[in-house]
Design an enzyme around this catalytic site. Structure first.
Site, mmCIF file in Angstrom:
data_model
loop_
_atom_site.group_PDB
_atom_site.id
_atom_site.type_symbol
_atom_site.label_atom_id
_atom_site.label_comp_id
_atom_site.label_asym_id
_atom_site.label_seq_id
_atom_site.Cartn_x
_atom_site.Cartn_y
_atom_site.Cartn_z
ATOM 1 N N SER A 192 -5.999 -6.039 -6.813
ATOM 2 C CA SER A 192 -7.208 -6.651 -6.260
ATOM 3 C C SER A 192 -8.357 -6.623 -7.272
ATOM 4 O O SER A 192 -8.305 -5.897 -8.279
ATOM 5 C CB SER A 192 -7.638 -5.914 -4.986
ATOM 6 O OG SER A 192 -8.225 -4.664 -5.312
ATOM 7 N N ARG B 28 1.235 -4.756 6.442
ATOM 8 C CA ARG B 28 0.564 -3.756 5.599
ATOM 9 C C ARG B 28 1.321 -2.444 5.713
ATOM 10 O O ARG B 28 1.569 -1.948 6.815
ATOM 11 C CB ARG B 28 -0.893 -3.553 5.996
ATOM 12 C CG ARG B 28 -1.534 -2.463 5.118
ATOM 13 C CD ARG B 28 -3.019 -2.581 4.987
ATOM 14 N NE ARG B 28 -3.486 -1.674 3.938
ATOM 15 C CZ ARG B 28 -4.659 -1.738 3.356
ATOM 16 N NH1 ARG B 28 -5.514 -2.688 3.701
ATOM 17 N NH2 ARG B 28 -5.001 -0.885 2.414
ATOM 18 N N ARG C 279 0.267 7.433 -2.950
ATOM 19 C CA ARG C 279 0.540 8.498 -1.984
ATOM 20 C C ARG C 279 2.027 8.862 -1.970
ATOM 21 O O ARG C 279 2.390 10.026 -1.808
ATOM 22 C CB ARG C 279 0.078 8.064 -0.590
ATOM 23 C CG ARG C 279 -1.414 8.273 -0.362
ATOM 24 C CD ARG C 279 -1.887 7.608 0.908
ATOM 25 N NE ARG C 279 -2.106 6.174 0.697
ATOM 26 C CZ ARG C 279 -2.535 5.351 1.633
ATOM 27 N NH1 ARG C 279 -2.778 5.806 2.856
ATOM 28 N NH2 ARG C 279 -2.735 4.080 1.369
ATOM 29 N N TRP C 280 2.873 7.861 -2.159
ATOM 30 C CA TRP C 280 4.311 8.110 -2.238
ATOM 31 C C TRP C 280 4.617 9.033 -3.409
ATOM 32 O O TRP C 280 5.406 9.986 -3.279
ATOM 33 C CB TRP C 280 5.045 6.786 -2.394
ATOM 34 C CG TRP C 280 6.532 6.873 -2.492
ATOM 35 C CD1 TRP C 280 7.432 6.815 -1.466
ATOM 36 C CD2 TRP C 280 7.305 7.014 -3.696
ATOM 37 N NE1 TRP C 280 8.712 6.906 -1.951
ATOM 38 C CE2 TRP C 280 8.668 7.038 -3.308
ATOM 39 C CE3 TRP C 280 6.978 7.123 -5.050
ATOM 40 C CZ2 TRP C 280 9.701 7.166 -4.240
ATOM 41 C CZ3 TRP C 280 8.002 7.257 -5.971
ATOM 42 C CH2 TRP C 280 9.341 7.278 -5.563
ATOM 43 N N GLU D 191 -0.422 -13.175 12.496
ATOM 44 C CA GLU D 191 -0.081 -11.949 13.218
ATOM 45 C C GLU D 191 -0.035 -10.780 12.233
ATOM 46 O O GLU D 191 0.472 -10.920 11.120
ATOM 47 C CB GLU D 191 1.294 -12.096 13.881
ATOM 48 C CG GLU D 191 1.374 -13.198 14.922
ATOM 49 C CD GLU D 191 0.597 -12.881 16.183
ATOM 50 O OE1 GLU D 191 0.306 -11.684 16.410
ATOM 51 O OE2 GLU D 191 0.288 -13.821 16.942
ATOM 52 N N ASP E 217 0.824 -1.200 0.000
ATOM 53 C CA ASP E 217 0.000 0.000 0.000
ATOM 54 C C ASP E 217 0.865 1.260 0.000
ATOM 55 O O ASP E 217 1.956 1.271 0.583
ATOM 56 C CB ASP E 217 -0.902 0.004 1.246
ATOM 57 C CG ASP E 217 -2.098 0.926 1.090
ATOM 58 O OD1 ASP E 217 -2.332 1.421 -0.030
ATOM 59 O OD2 ASP E 217 -2.792 1.161 2.089
ATOM 60 N N LEU F 189 12.968 -19.294 -2.877
ATOM 61 C CA LEU F 189 11.789 -18.670 -2.286
ATOM 62 C C LEU F 189 10.529 -19.022 -3.062
ATOM 63 O O LEU F 189 10.510 -18.981 -4.296
ATOM 64 C CB LEU F 189 11.972 -17.151 -2.286
ATOM 65 C CG LEU F 189 10.788 -16.321 -1.758
ATOM 66 C CD1 LEU F 189 10.677 -16.450 -0.245
ATOM 67 C CD2 LEU F 189 10.940 -14.853 -2.158
ATOM 68 N N HIS G 194 3.852 3.219 -8.686
ATOM 69 C CA HIS G 194 3.739 1.787 -8.983
ATOM 70 C C HIS G 194 5.040 1.237 -9.563
ATOM 71 O O HIS G 194 5.425 0.098 -9.270
ATOM 72 C CB HIS G 194 2.580 1.554 -9.958
ATOM 73 C CG HIS G 194 1.240 1.950 -9.411
ATOM 74 N ND1 HIS G 194 0.763 1.476 -8.204
ATOM 75 C CD2 HIS G 194 0.287 2.784 -9.897
ATOM 76 C CE1 HIS G 194 -0.437 1.994 -7.971
ATOM 77 N NE2 HIS G 194 -0.738 2.794 -8.980
ATOM 78 N N ASN H 82 1.702 3.290 -2.883
ATOM 79 C CA ASN H 82 2.432 3.695 -4.086
ATOM 80 C C ASN H 82 1.971 5.062 -4.595
ATOM 81 O O ASN H 82 2.790 5.927 -4.906
ATOM 82 C CB ASN H 82 2.252 2.657 -5.195
ATOM 83 C CG ASN H 82 2.955 1.350 -4.907
ATOM 84 O OD1 ASN H 82 3.891 1.298 -4.124
ATOM 85 N ND2 ASN H 82 2.487 0.287 -5.527
#
Length: 245
Positions: A65, A188, A24-25, A207, A20, A131, A37, A22
């Protein structure tokens, strides 16, 4: 961290991240949202490498999403162009780091060339032993569960599944994340305190860690902070009304 036995045991096996901030940055720097982005995609590459070095085995990121289609058309188009380019970059990175890549979500709404690149990426990396990297694209938790129930209903109708045999494990086998352990830690970025329709089934005992840092500024130090916070949690299961069972 992975070199110390005691610390290694405390590294979460599976980390999920809601990417979350991108836009606003970019806005804070007087840049177009799309630049946020682009920088965010670079951060994904960095965190994949850092997560694996720390001993994290599974990393799942929320990239696009089902609700993101409601964004302005030019932004959606820019995100799709970025996704096309990222598929190529991710394939090169996976080859170099032996990363196993899997895309979660409903792929049918994506353009055919993107679907083909996803298939190529998944097939080319399926046997890699580094990974395990999951990218959620056109993904929504409710949509995932709805699709799972639909497939389960079809199997029930055709006699391939007996209602008495349905367990949590069976349900999990119909989800996009079949074969992947549930996340131990959800991160987040950019300060929002909601899960935004992400991994609704899988986050039952996860968690949560929220940071005010926007995703393009997220780095190894921030990932370490999140893991350290995870280590301070009292991981208990089976509580009823605040009591251990």
């Amino acid at each position: 961290m992975a070199g110390n036995g005691e610390q290694e045991r405390k590294v979460p096996r599976h980390v999920a991240i809601i990417l979350d901030g991108n836009g606003r940055w970019a806005k804070a720097r007087g840049l177009p949202r799309n630049m946020g982005h682009v920088e965010g995609a670079k951060t994904v590459e960095v965190i994949c490498e850092e997560a694996y070095r720390m001993g994290i085995q599974y990393l799942t990121v929320y990239a696009f999403s089902t609700e993101n289609w409601n964004r302005p058309r030019d932004e959606v188009d820019a995100l799709m162009r970025l996704l096309r380019n990222y598929m190529k970059t991710c394939l090169k990175t996976a080859e170099k780091n032996r990363m196993c890549v899997r895309v979660l979500g409903e792929k049918s709404r994506l353009d055919q060339d993107i679907r083909e690149r996803i298939q190529e990426l998944e097939e080319a990396t399926a046997n890699n032993d580094g990974l395990h990297f999951q990218i959620a694209i056109n993904y929504g938790g409710r949509d995932e569960i709805t699709r799972a129930v639909r497939r389960m209903g079809e199997d029930l109708q055709k006699g391939r599944l007996n209602p008495r045999d349905i367990t949590e494990g069976v349900v999990g086998g119909y989800l996009d994340t079949y074969g992947i352990p549930d996340p131990d830690l959800l991160i987040r970025t950019c300060g929002e305190q909601r899960i935004s329709n992400f991994l609704l089934w899988q986050l039952a005992y996860t968690e949560f860690y929220v940071t005010p840092v926007a995703w393009p500024d997220f780095n190894r130090e921030e990932l370490v902070k999140a893991v350290e916070a995870y280590n301070q949690r009292d991981r208990r299961y089976g509580k009823i009304f605040g009591e251990d069972t």
